[in-house]
Write a protein that holds these residues in place. Structure first.
Motif, PDB file in Angstrom:
ATOM      1  N   TRP A  16       0.830  -1.208   0.000  1.00 28.02           N
ATOM      2  CA  TRP A  16       0.000   0.000   0.000  1.00 28.02           C
ATOM      3  C   TRP A  16       0.864   1.256   0.000  1.00 28.02           C
ATOM      4  CZ3 TRP A  16      -4.683  -0.375  -1.676  1.00 28.02           C
ATOM      5  CH2 TRP A  16      -5.432  -1.534  -1.438  1.00 28.02           C
ATOM      6  N   SER A  17       1.974   1.219   0.704  1.00 31.47           N
ATOM      7  CA  SER A  17       2.886   2.366   0.724  1.00 31.47           C
ATOM      8  C   SER A  17       3.452   2.620  -0.668  1.00 31.47           C
ATOM      9  CB  SER A  17       4.012   2.104   1.727  1.00 31.47           C
ATOM     10  OG  SER A  17       4.970   3.136   1.675  1.00 31.47           O
ATOM     11  N   GLY A  20       0.781   3.979  -3.018  1.00 34.77           N
ATOM     12  CA  GLY A  20       0.471   5.375  -2.738  1.00 34.77           C
ATOM     13  C   GLY A  20       1.456   6.348  -3.352  1.00 34.77           C
ATOM     14  N   GLU A  21       2.660   5.880  -3.636  1.00 36.33           N
ATOM     15  CA  GLU A  21       3.685   6.724  -4.245  1.00 36.33           C
ATOM     16  C   GLU A  21       3.712   6.612  -5.768  1.00 36.33           C
ATOM     17  OE1 GLU A  21       7.384   5.601  -2.449  1.00 36.33           O
ATOM     18  OE2 GLU A  21       6.643   5.977  -0.425  1.00 36.33           O
ATOM     19  N   MET A  42      -5.707   5.088  -7.351  1.00 35.30           N
ATOM     20  CA  MET A  42      -5.991   5.865  -6.154  1.00 35.30           C
ATOM     21  C   MET A  42      -6.227   4.862  -5.036  1.00 35.30           C
ATOM     22  SD  MET A  42      -8.030   8.545  -8.430  1.00 35.30           S
ATOM     23  CE  MET A  42      -8.387   7.173  -9.440  1.00 35.30           C
ATOM     24  N   ALA A  43      -5.242   4.772  -4.164  1.00 37.60           N
ATOM     25  CA  ALA A  43      -5.253   3.749  -3.118  1.00 37.60           C
ATOM     26  C   ALA A  43      -6.177   4.124  -1.972  1.00 37.60           C
ATOM     27  CB  ALA A  43      -3.836   3.546  -2.585  1.00 37.60           C
TER      28      ALA A  43
END
Length: 165
Positions: A16-17, A20-21, A42-43
């Motif tokens: 998820w990290s 997100g980037e 778009m997380a």
């Protein structure tokens, strides 16, 4: 840059990290006979979902109607993280999510704004996948290659982990 320790200890949080980037992923339905295509994710990790805007007449939006089994490939911005996940993609109506993820970049694709009749909102619910993360350090990579050549072993430059959502 991929955080190898975090990815080893909590692969989902690492995914998820990294997502997100990311500005883009490749998304497609393997059984549909179409190529994967770049999409902006778009997380929403708190929902276990990844959202996408598409046009209603696009291949990916048509495939998502009624739910489609898709694959999504992610290459981290630092080229030291890769993931391939599979899950269910479906078109959904959610004004809340349109408003939440709307931006000037999204608006550029929809001349009539948030109410553009061509706008389709897609939700991917990941089920499983695999991730590969490696060191971004050239020095570490060089040391591991040298050590492997000296000892007849393979270099330890990263981790491969399964993802379950």
């Amino acid at each position: 840059m991929a955080d190898l320790e975090r990815i080893k200890s909590d692969p989902q949080a690492g995914f998820w990290s990294q997502l997100g980037e990311s500005r883009a992923v490749m998304l497609g339905a393997p059984d549909a006979g179409h190529h994967m295509q770049p999409m902006t994710p778009m997380a929403a990790p708190e929902e276990g979902a990844i959202w996408f805007f598409a046009t209603r007449d696009s291949d990916i939006a048509r495939q998502s109607r009624g739910g489609a089994h898709v694959h999504m490939c992610l290459m981290g911005e630092g080229a030291d993280y890769y993931a391939c996940i599979e899950g269910k993609l479906e078109e959904t109506e959610s004004r809340e999510h349109v408003d939440r993820f709307w931006s000037p970049a999204v608006a550029a694709w929809y001349p009539e704004g948030r109410d553009d009749p061509e706008l389709a909102l897609l939700r991917l619910r990941p089920a499983s996948g695999r991730a590969w993360a490696s060191t971004a350090s050239g020095a570490r990579f060089g040391r591991e290659v040298a050590k492997a050549n000296e000892t007849g072993t393979t270099p330890d430059v990263g981790v491969v982990t399964d993802l379950t959502f």
